[in-house]
Scaffold this motif. Sequence first.
Motif, mmCIF file in Angstrom:
data_model
loop_
_atom_site.group_PDB
_atom_site.id
_atom_site.type_symbol
_atom_site.label_atom_id
_atom_site.label_comp_id
_atom_site.label_asym_id
_atom_site.label_seq_id
_atom_site.Cartn_x
_atom_site.Cartn_y
_atom_site.Cartn_z
ATOM 1 N N GLU A 96 40.061 33.442 38.238
ATOM 2 C CA GLU A 96 40.069 34.300 39.416
ATOM 3 C C GLU A 96 41.052 33.790 40.465
ATOM 4 N N ARG A 100 44.340 35.870 41.852
ATOM 5 C CA ARG A 100 44.514 36.199 43.269
ATOM 6 C C ARG A 100 45.835 35.654 43.795
ATOM 7 N N ARG A 140 43.282 41.727 36.228
ATOM 8 C CA ARG A 140 43.040 42.203 37.586
ATOM 9 C C ARG A 140 44.228 43.042 38.050
ATOM 10 N N MET A 145 42.520 43.787 45.132
ATOM 11 C CA MET A 145 42.530 42.541 45.883
ATOM 12 C C MET A 145 42.611 42.805 47.380
ATOM 13 N N TYR A 147 43.075 40.588 50.973
ATOM 14 C CA TYR A 147 43.422 39.279 51.516
ATOM 15 C C TYR A 147 43.249 39.295 53.029
ATOM 16 N N HIS A 161 42.222 32.567 48.289
ATOM 17 C CA HIS A 161 40.974 32.511 47.510
ATOM 18 C C HIS A 161 40.126 31.376 48.045
#
Length: 264
Positions: A96, A100, A140, A145, A147, A161
């Motif tokens: 993950e 990211r 993904r 996503m 941020y 992350h």
Amino acid sequence: MSDEPALIHPLVTDAEGRPLDVMQLRGLTVDCIVGLYNRERVTPQPLRLDVALFLDARQAAVGGKLANTVHYGRLAGELRFLLDACRFELLESAAEAVCRYLLAPPTDAAPHASVRAATVRVTKPEALGGWAIPSLQVHRAAEEMVYRTEEEPFGRVDVIHEGATYGIYRLRVEPGGRLPPRVNEDTEGCELVLGAGLLLQGQPVARGMAFHLPRDRMHRYDNPTTTEQTLLGVYRPRMALAAKGSVEGLEGPPSEGTLYYLPE
């Protein structure tokens, strides 16, 4: 590498229905801390990383500019840095975090083509002593996503992350800005210089250099350039952005750095 199956990933298209191009990095192996058990938290073991990036390479093919694609040499160094610095508990955490980072928007200091999706596989080849080889593959998309960005006196911080025991951040130092030494006795970490132009303790520092940050002393960075400069930081535990202190006069000589980029 020949005994490792190829990445299996979906067909990803752009807004016009055209298949996106796929750039792969395969077989990136780093001895790092990954796992939950006590023996895994103190002894590094190999972690293998394979990634596929979905992007439109048409502009790069015509113009020949790295800013229109992904610099896979620098990206390999940045992923090595993340594996070294984060000390993941689970394969799921590593996959993950890498996704990211791959899907985060580019910065002025490190321009590249927009990556619209990513497939990531992480493998622990020695985890089961040869009985079997565990791995995890995830996919993904950029649109899923989100941020967060924090405004700071020196510029901005992008929260890439945050895991259970660590955080990954981009520290973006504005033109003429200064990132003073930050002291937090509960936090340690590492910072990787992504751009060319920063000064570390008043001295030029090369792109791709990383420095360990002890708990009681951190470095000072100055940006004398006319463009934003970026650091990739990993802090354990997470960085408390609003609570961290700034203390002048504590910066000693820089710790010995590690170069994560290949010579260009």
